[in-house]
Enzyme design. Structure first.
Site, PDB file in Angstrom:
ATOM      1  N   ASP A  67     -72.512 -47.102 -30.323  1.00  0.00           N
ATOM      2  CA  ASP A  67     -72.325 -46.384 -28.984  1.00  0.00           C
ATOM      3  C   ASP A  67     -71.742 -44.859 -29.481  1.00  0.00           C
ATOM      4  O   ASP A  67     -70.826 -44.991 -30.604  1.00  0.00           O
ATOM      5  CB  ASP A  67     -71.872 -46.850 -27.945  1.00  0.00           C
ATOM      6  CG  ASP A  67     -70.645 -47.832 -28.219  1.00  0.00           C
ATOM      7  OD1 ASP A  67     -70.154 -47.667 -29.488  1.00  0.00           O
ATOM      8  OD2 ASP A  67     -70.536 -48.704 -27.551  1.00  0.00           O
ATOM      9  N   ASN A 136     -64.934 -55.992 -18.700  1.00  0.00           N
ATOM     10  CA  ASN A 136     -65.934 -56.464 -17.562  1.00  0.00           C
ATOM     11  C   ASN A 136     -66.921 -57.320 -18.131  1.00  0.00           C
ATOM     12  O   ASN A 136     -68.222 -57.283 -17.404  1.00  0.00           O
ATOM     13  CB  ASN A 136     -66.440 -55.244 -16.911  1.00  0.00           C
ATOM     14  CG  ASN A 136     -67.272 -54.099 -17.750  1.00  0.00           C
ATOM     15  OD1 ASN A 136     -67.210 -54.372 -19.103  1.00  0.00           O
ATOM     16  ND2 ASN A 136     -67.402 -53.079 -17.231  1.00  0.00           N
ATOM     17  N   HIS A 138     -68.897 -56.170 -20.843  1.00  0.00           N
ATOM     18  CA  HIS A 138     -69.758 -55.223 -21.653  1.00  0.00           C
ATOM     19  C   HIS A 138     -69.796 -55.617 -23.161  1.00  0.00           C
ATOM     20  O   HIS A 138     -68.972 -55.874 -23.488  1.00  0.00           O
ATOM     21  CB  HIS A 138     -69.553 -53.735 -20.960  1.00  0.00           C
ATOM     22  CG  HIS A 138     -68.627 -53.178 -21.768  1.00  0.00           C
ATOM     23  ND1 HIS A 138     -67.650 -52.075 -20.845  1.00  0.00           N
ATOM     24  CD2 HIS A 138     -68.001 -53.212 -23.107  1.00  0.00           C
ATOM     25  CE1 HIS A 138     -66.936 -51.580 -22.008  1.00  0.00           C
ATOM     26  NE2 HIS A 138     -66.892 -52.290 -22.970  1.00  0.00           N
ATOM     27  N   GLU A 143     -73.039 -51.731 -19.304  1.00  0.00           N
ATOM     28  CA  GLU A 143     -72.268 -52.315 -18.263  1.00  0.00           C
ATOM     29  C   GLU A 143     -72.641 -53.141 -17.265  1.00  0.00           C
ATOM     30  O   GLU A 143     -73.865 -53.579 -17.212  1.00  0.00           O
ATOM     31  CB  GLU A 143     -71.799 -50.932 -17.393  1.00  0.00           C
ATOM     32  CG  GLU A 143     -70.978 -49.802 -18.139  1.00  0.00           C
ATOM     33  CD  GLU A 143     -69.680 -50.163 -18.677  1.00  0.00           C
ATOM     34  OE1 GLU A 143     -69.383 -51.393 -18.762  1.00  0.00           O
ATOM     35  OE2 GLU A 143     -68.715 -49.157 -18.491  1.00  0.00           O
TER      36      GLU A 143
HETATM   37  C1  F6R Z   1     -67.368 -50.101 -28.919  1.00  0.00           C
HETATM   38  C2  F6R Z   1     -68.001 -51.086 -27.718  1.00  0.00           C
HETATM   39  C3  F6R Z   1     -67.216 -51.669 -26.694  1.00  0.00           C
HETATM   40  C4  F6R Z   1     -66.073 -52.401 -27.078  1.00  0.00           C
HETATM   41  C5  F6R Z   1     -65.311 -53.074 -25.864  1.00  0.00           C
HETATM   42  C6  F6R Z   1     -63.912 -53.666 -26.314  1.00  0.00           C
HETATM   43  O1  F6R Z   1     -68.225 -49.404 -29.776  1.00  0.00           O
HETATM   44  O2  F6R Z   1     -69.099 -51.213 -28.069  1.00  0.00           O
HETATM   45  O3  F6R Z   1     -68.037 -52.552 -26.197  1.00  0.00           O
HETATM   46  O4  F6R Z   1     -66.282 -53.419 -28.000  1.00  0.00           O
HETATM   47  O5  F6R Z   1     -65.284 -52.074 -24.982  1.00  0.00           O
HETATM   48  O6  F6R Z   1     -62.996 -52.533 -26.669  1.00  0.00           O
HETATM   49  P1  F6R Z   1     -61.660 -52.930 -27.357  1.00  0.00           P
HETATM   50  O7  F6R Z   1     -62.032 -53.704 -28.644  1.00  0.00           O
HETATM   51  O8  F6R Z   1     -61.038 -51.648 -27.421  1.00  0.00           O
HETATM   52  O9  F6R Z   1     -60.950 -54.085 -26.328  1.00  0.00           O
END
Ligand code: F6R
Length: 245
Positions: A67, A136, A138, A143
């Site tokens: 992303d 959440n 994701h 989402e």
């Molecule tokens: C990032 C991504 C997100 C993160 C998720 C957890 O490329 O795709 O899905 O993996 O938001 O983020 P952290 O590791 O910061 O808790």
């Protein structure tokens, strides 16, 4: 699903890096799907160390990232391109043209999504997809409520995600509200999925994802249906899932 429970974040990073290194050693031109965020930072550090020690090379490795924020240029310090350069790409022998991240500044976002899907089709399938887990549920920026069959698309980030990620920006207002993300359809087509999860604050959502119903309300729950998932989680994150398996 294979589960590795580790003592702490450092051991989680070590284990995940070892699995990625094994993938590179067994197939030097692997296509790796990569993630950003706090969770994989330690893993990338260990990969850089292993590479510097001469254990493996990224010379033929190809990567596609999950992303990117809409509106941030690759040189913006908050962009995921910048993240990948500073945590991994700048420190290993990967060829720049073999690293791919959706462009958050494309003038035509829909066209950029189509381009990214066509690229993944052309160079895929992804051999190993690395994932983190959002509070959440994701994965990527898919989402809650998003369709399991989508491919690359633009999303409006949920309040939970804005709250979680705004800490990385100098003010909440600076945090982009939209992102481009690889869809769950593409993630599910990866040959192997490696998801790493750390910390007590992820314990409840990790249990929902792997011991609860498969539902778009918890996007990561779809991974229960993937034939080759490896979960590497530290003991704090595993606290609730353990009792429910
Ligand atoms: C990032 C991504 C997100 C993160 C998720 C957890 O490329 O795709 O899905 O993996 O938001 O983020 P952290 O590791 O910061 O808790």
């Amino acid at each position: 699903m294979r589960i590795y429970k580790t003592e702490n974040y450092d051991a989680m990073s070590e284990k995940a890096a070892a699995l990625i290194a094994a993938q590179i050693v067994s197939k030097p031109d692997s296509l790796l799907g990569l993630a950003t965020g706090s969770t994989p930072i330690g893993t990338y550090q260990k990969l850089v160390q292993g590479h510097r020690a001469g254990f493996f090379s990224f010379a033929d490795v190809r990567t596609v990232n999950l992303d990117e924020y809409v509106g941030l240029s690759p040189t913006d310090e908050q962009s995921y391109r910048h993240f990948m350069q500073s945590h991994l790409f700048d420190h290993v022998d990967i060829a720049n043209e073999n690293t791919h991240i959706p462009s958050g500044t494309a003038s035509d976002i829909q066209e950029e999504c189509r381009r990214y899907d066509a690229l993944i089709d052309a160079i895929g399938p992804i051999d190993l997809q690395l994932l983190g887990l959002g509070h959440n549920g994701h994965i990527g920026f898919n989402e809650p409520g998003s369709s399991f069959t989508l491919r690359t698309h633009a999303v409006e980030l949920s309040k939970s995600t804005v709250n979680a990620n705004a800490r990385l920006f100098s003010s909440r207002e600076e945090m982009p509200r939209y992102a481009l993300t690889m869809g769950i359809g593409a993630i599910m087509r990866a040959r192997r999925v490696l998801i790493e999860v750390s910390g007590e604050d992820k314990a409840s959502i990790l249990a929902s994802a792997f011991a609860g119903p498969v539902t778009p309300e918890v996007p990561a729950s779809i991974l229960q249906l993937h034939p080759d998932v490896v979960l590497v989680a530290d003991s704090a994150a595993m606290r609730e899932l353990e009792g429910r398996l």
